[in-house]
Design a protein around this motif. Structure first.
Motif, PDB file in Angstrom:
ATOM      1  N   LYS A 164       1.102  -1.530   0.068  1.00 35.91           N
ATOM      2  CA  LYS A 164       0.135  -0.157   0.518  1.00 35.91           C
ATOM      3  C   LYS A 164       0.992   0.934  -0.027  1.00 35.91           C
ATOM      4  N   ALA A 165       1.883   0.813   0.367  1.00 35.31           N
ATOM      5  CA  ALA A 165       3.274   2.435   1.167  1.00 35.31           C
ATOM      6  C   ALA A 165       3.366   3.039  -0.483  1.00 35.31           C
ATOM      7  N   ALA A 166       3.475   1.459  -1.038  1.00 37.78           N
ATOM      8  CA  ALA A 166       5.103   1.516  -2.399  1.00 37.78           C
ATOM      9  C   ALA A 166       3.898   2.793  -3.142  1.00 37.78           C
ATOM     10  N   ALA A 219       1.732  -7.634  -6.601  1.00 39.76           N
ATOM     11  CA  ALA A 219       1.369  -8.868  -5.462  1.00 39.76           C
ATOM     12  C   ALA A 219       1.296  -9.680  -6.354  1.00 39.76           C
ATOM     13  N   MET A 220       2.600 -10.912  -5.653  1.00 41.58           N
ATOM     14  CA  MET A 220       2.368 -12.124  -6.783  1.00 41.58           C
ATOM     15  C   MET A 220       1.297 -13.013  -6.825  1.00 41.58           C
ATOM     16  N   GLY A 221       1.071 -13.317  -7.946  1.00 41.61           N
ATOM     17  CA  GLY A 221      -0.135 -13.429  -8.392  1.00 41.61           C
ATOM     18  C   GLY A 221      -0.351 -15.150  -7.659  1.00 41.61           C
ATOM     19  N   SER A 222       0.434 -16.387  -8.275  1.00 38.78           N
ATOM     20  CA  SER A 222       0.412 -17.728  -8.290  1.00 38.78           C
ATOM     21  C   SER A 222       1.350 -18.010  -6.793  1.00 38.78           C
ATOM     22  N   ARG A 223       1.534 -17.027  -5.882  1.00 36.35           N
ATOM     23  CA  ARG A 223       1.501 -17.624  -4.964  1.00 36.35           C
ATOM     24  C   ARG A 223       1.587 -16.446  -3.584  1.00 36.35           C
ATOM     25  N   ALA A 250      -2.077  -4.206  -3.560  1.00 35.73           N
ATOM     26  CA  ALA A 250      -1.802  -4.213  -4.733  1.00 35.73           C
ATOM     27  C   ALA A 250      -2.647  -3.400  -5.347  1.00 35.73           C
ATOM     28  N   ALA A 251      -1.171  -2.744  -6.449  1.00 38.79           N
ATOM     29  CA  ALA A 251      -1.672  -1.780  -7.617  1.00 38.79           C
ATOM     30  C   ALA A 251      -2.347  -3.038  -8.995  1.00 38.79           C
TER      31      ALA A 251
END
Length: 790
Positions: A541-543, A548-552, A561-562
């Motif tokens: 959120k802060a970045a 985000a990693m989709g598979s894991r 995530a954006a």
């Protein structure tokens, strides 16, 4: 257990596991919005005036134009809507289900009644279900109840759609989906793509308002001048409306809507989903990419190597019952059948999670002879507890070879369970060695980032030696790694100074990522950060750009995530940065074109009136030009491929405005030179004694030719015209051919020419008009060529 065929039948019969969203817009809603646009209102007003003047043919042409423009605009809007709808579906929570005896990762909307869900910490529950197994499972139900504290759940209890697993794991059988869930009954909807205005949209809306106010003032002045000099009220209103149509930049919001939506769609084709549109704007400004090692730079294909079998078997007892972590999967796969039977037959009394002070996973099993406690984790944690710190040298040697060592320890305990896992009398068993090869694409992607002025920073929970070896293989320059313990000992100012030179962070806990993001932001960097766990959400959120990693990755990470990376491949992140630069540059080029093209159009609606000459432009001519401008700005520029040198330039300043002074000045200058060329041709045609209809046809042909020239020269401000001729853009050539064909029809087909008030031009006059139009914008190509040679 449900089969795939049964699931398909239930999905067809009961509908998708989804709730209606307020963002869905049908055909009628889009049409209503289109009809409210200023351009369409002006066209309707002009058609009404022609009816009042008794000019039925002109009124019918404008009415038909309104219908065609509405159809085109609706098609563009629906195209953008469909792209966003597809992204909403893709970025909705994933679900892990068991069908035909095998696990499948599917979209949450495809879950059906009777599915068996595999639930793990960080998952968003996709449907109402009853637990059939549970291990230390806790659920946050605040979405439904408002209760902030998580609730422990056991076998036989229900978990509800939209709630969040904050700890543990389990299996559950779905009994309600979609509208029939508890969430559906109380009328809430699932989180979806952010619909808020982006910074570009807000800036563009401000520019459109300023231009609209200026246009109103000029239109009023034109109408008054016309009436004062020619005494025709309806003609005065018509002249004012014509100038208004020439000035209103209604293409700006269309460009943003289509470019951002189709940009998100193009990015999704590279395996990256866009959850928040501002991320697309920020991609071209990213200066630091903070990435995980495992699964992002490496293949996330853990294999056990160089490890005695008895060590593997003890480590398997410290793995989750339903392993989802690649290391756990590799260890369980390498374990003997004897220990796998123990995992099935013994009762798991206590699952001690990894904490900041105990960097290991610990399971307490009830065996026939008492408690068996197995632990695996960071060597520095377990070796310290077992009193074997001298074995750290072996860890350092393995890490230098790129191997990851997990220490394995075991304790036999007859008494009741202990609260602190470190209090058990552990005995060191050995090391599990795990190998995870570097992705073949990683070194080239890291090198490309370096060329583009982007630092790549590795953040991992691994041993510093392992992290530095993988960094060396990937091409990340790093002499030493900063550890999580060292980060904890630093204050914020010290950490902000440290991140300016450190590129590898090891033994980092998830919650420390937030401090790293803050440190980079303090140092003035634009940060993209990857993450997959529950504790990564605050950092994502802060970045500036959370990935985000989709598979894991967990659903919590995806929602924070954006962007969502489907294949967890670092090269996909770099591709996305390249696409982000392309999208922003194409938007900027389209905006330059729109500004430039309105100058000669508005100028030739006003100057003939000011100098008392024959009028050139009427509403029908503006409509013709709009049929060129609209598809050009929304399709030609959007389809433009990125410059091969796009990743050779440094990131753009995130504070820089789209409509900065230099961009506006250059766009207006190009438009002004084209206006000067067209007006010179107009003046020459009037002075040479040509008829009013010939003057109008010659001048309009020059405007159309200049319009096509503006499209061409604005395709890129980095590449010259010669380079652009080699760059394919089928849409450009299609629009150019259609425009020239329509122009020929308007000049030489008598029924059409009468509507446009044109007289046929000689071949020489037509050539002069086309050459004059192109010459008005040609100087920009000379300027680009001189810059390229400098």
């Amino acid at each position: 257990m449900l089969s795939s065929a049964d699931a398909a039948r239930r999905l067809a019969a009961e509908g998708p596991n989804a709730l209606p969203t307020a963002q869905e817009r049908g055909f009628a809603a889009i049409a209503l919005e289109v009809l409210r646009e200023p351009m369409f209102l002006l066209l309707v007003a002009a058609a009404a005036i022609y009816l009042a003047l008794g000019d039925l043919s002109e009124a019918l042409v404008l009415a038909a134009s309104v219908i065609v423009m509405i159809a085109i605009t609706i098609r563009q809007e629906r195209k953008a809507e469909r792209a966003l709808e597809a992204l909403r579906d893709l970025s909705s929570p994933r679900a892990l289900v068991v069908r035909d005896g095998e696990r499948h990762r599917i979209a949450g909307r495809d879950v059906v009644r009777g599915d068996t869900l595999i639930l793990s910490e960080g998952d968003r529950v996709p449907a109402d279900a009853k637990l059939v197994s549970a291990a230390s499972l806790e659920v946050d139900e605040s979405l439904l109840t408002g209760e902030s504290l998580p609730l422990a759940k056991g076998v036989g209890q229900e978990v509800f759609s939209g709630t969040l697993l904050v700890a543990g794991q389990g299996r559950a059988e779905v009994f309600a989906t979609g509208r029939r869930t508890e969430l559906g009954r109380i009328g809430l909807s699932l989180a979806s793509l952010d619909s808020g205005k982006t910074a570009l949209e807000r800036e563009t809306a401000r520019i459109v308002k300023l231009v609209a106010f200026a246009a109103l003032a000029l239109c009023a002045a034109v109408a008054l001048t016309y009436f004062a000099t020619r005494g025709d009220m309806l003609g005065a209103i018509l002249a004012g409306l014509t100038l208004a149509m020439a000035l209103v930049p209604e293409e700006f919001p269309v460009v943003l809507t289509i470019f951002l939506a189709l940009g998100a769609w193009r990015i999704s084709r590279r395996g990256v989903l866009t959850r928040r549109m501002p991320a697309i704007e920020m991609l071209g400004a990213a200066t630091v990419l903070c990435v995980d090692k495992t699964g992002t730079l490496t293949e996330n294909r853990m294999t056990v190597t160089q490890t005695p079998q008895h060590v593997v078997d003890v480590a398997a007892l410290a793995c989750e019952l339903d392993p989802f972590d690649p290391m756990d999967k590799a260890i369980v796969a390498a374990a003997t059948e004897r220990v796998l039977e123990k995992r099935r037959e013994w009762k798991l009394e206590r699952d001690y999670p990894l904490t900041g002070t105990f960097l290991a996973m610990c399971h307490a099993w009830r065996s026939p002879s008492g408690l068996v406690v197995a632990a695996k984790g960071a060597p520095e944690t377990l070796l310290r507890i077992c009193g074997c710190m001298e074995k750290m040298a072996e860890v350092e040697r393995a890490a230098a070879r790129g191997l990851r060592l997990l220490a394995v320890a075991e304790a036999h305990w007859p008494a009741p369970l202990l609260e602190d896992p470190a209090a058990y009398p552990f005995r060191f068993v050995g090391f599990v060695a795990l190998a995870d090869p570097l992705r073949a694409s990683a070194p080239a992607a890291v090198a490309l980032c370096r060329r583009a002025g982007i630092r790549v920073v590795m953040i991992t929970g691994d041993h510093p030696g392992t992290a530095l070896e993988i960094a060396r293989q990937a091409g990340i320059a790093a002499r030493a790694a900063l550890t999580g313990a060292e980060i904890s000992a630093m204050d914020d100012a010290q950490l902000a100074r440290a991140v300016e030179t450190v590129s590898v962070f090891a033994r980092v806990r998830p919650e420390q990522k937030l401090r790293l993001v803050a440190a980079y932001r303090t140092a003035g960097e634009v940060v993209a950060m990857t993450g997959d766990g529950v504790n990564d959400a605050p950092a994502l959120k802060a970045a500036h750009i959370g990935i985000a990693m989709g598979s894991r990755g967990t659903d919590v990470a995806r929602e924070a995530a954006a962007l969502v990376l489907l294949e967890d491949d670092f090269a996909a992140i770099v591709d996305t940065v390249r696409l982000g630069r392309r999208i922003y540059e194409n938007i900027r080029n389209a905006m330059r074109y729109i500004i430039s093209v309105h100058v000669p159009t508005a100028g030739m609606a006003f100057l003939p009136l000011a100098f008392g000459g024959p009028l050139v432009l009427f509403p029908v001519h503006i409509v013709f030009l709009e049929f060129v401008i609209d598809p050009a700005c929304s399709t030609v520029f959007e389809a433009e491929e990125s410059d091969a040198r796009a990743m050779d330039r440094p990131p753009r300043d995130p504070e820089a405005r789209l409509f900065d002074a230099r961009m506006l000045a250059l766009a207006l200058l190009v438009g002004a030179t084209l206006l000067a060329a067209v007006f010179a041709l107009y003046s020459w045609a009037v002075a040479s004694g040509r008829s009013e209809d010939e003057v109008r046809a010659l001048t309009f042909a020059a405007i159309v030719a200049g319009n096509l020239a503006l499209i061409f020269v604005n395709r890129s401000y980095q590449r010259t015209g010669i380079e652009m001729l080699r760059a394919p853009n089928a849409v450009l050539w299609g629009i150019a051919a259609a425009t020239l064909g329509a122009l020929a029809l308007a000049i030489y087909a008598p029924p059409v020419a009468s509507v446009f008030r044109f007289a046929p031009l000689s071949a020489g006059d037509l050539a002069i008009a086309v050459a004059g139009g192109f010459a008005g914008a040609a100087w920009l190509e000379i300027w680009k060529l001189s810059r390229a040679r400098a």
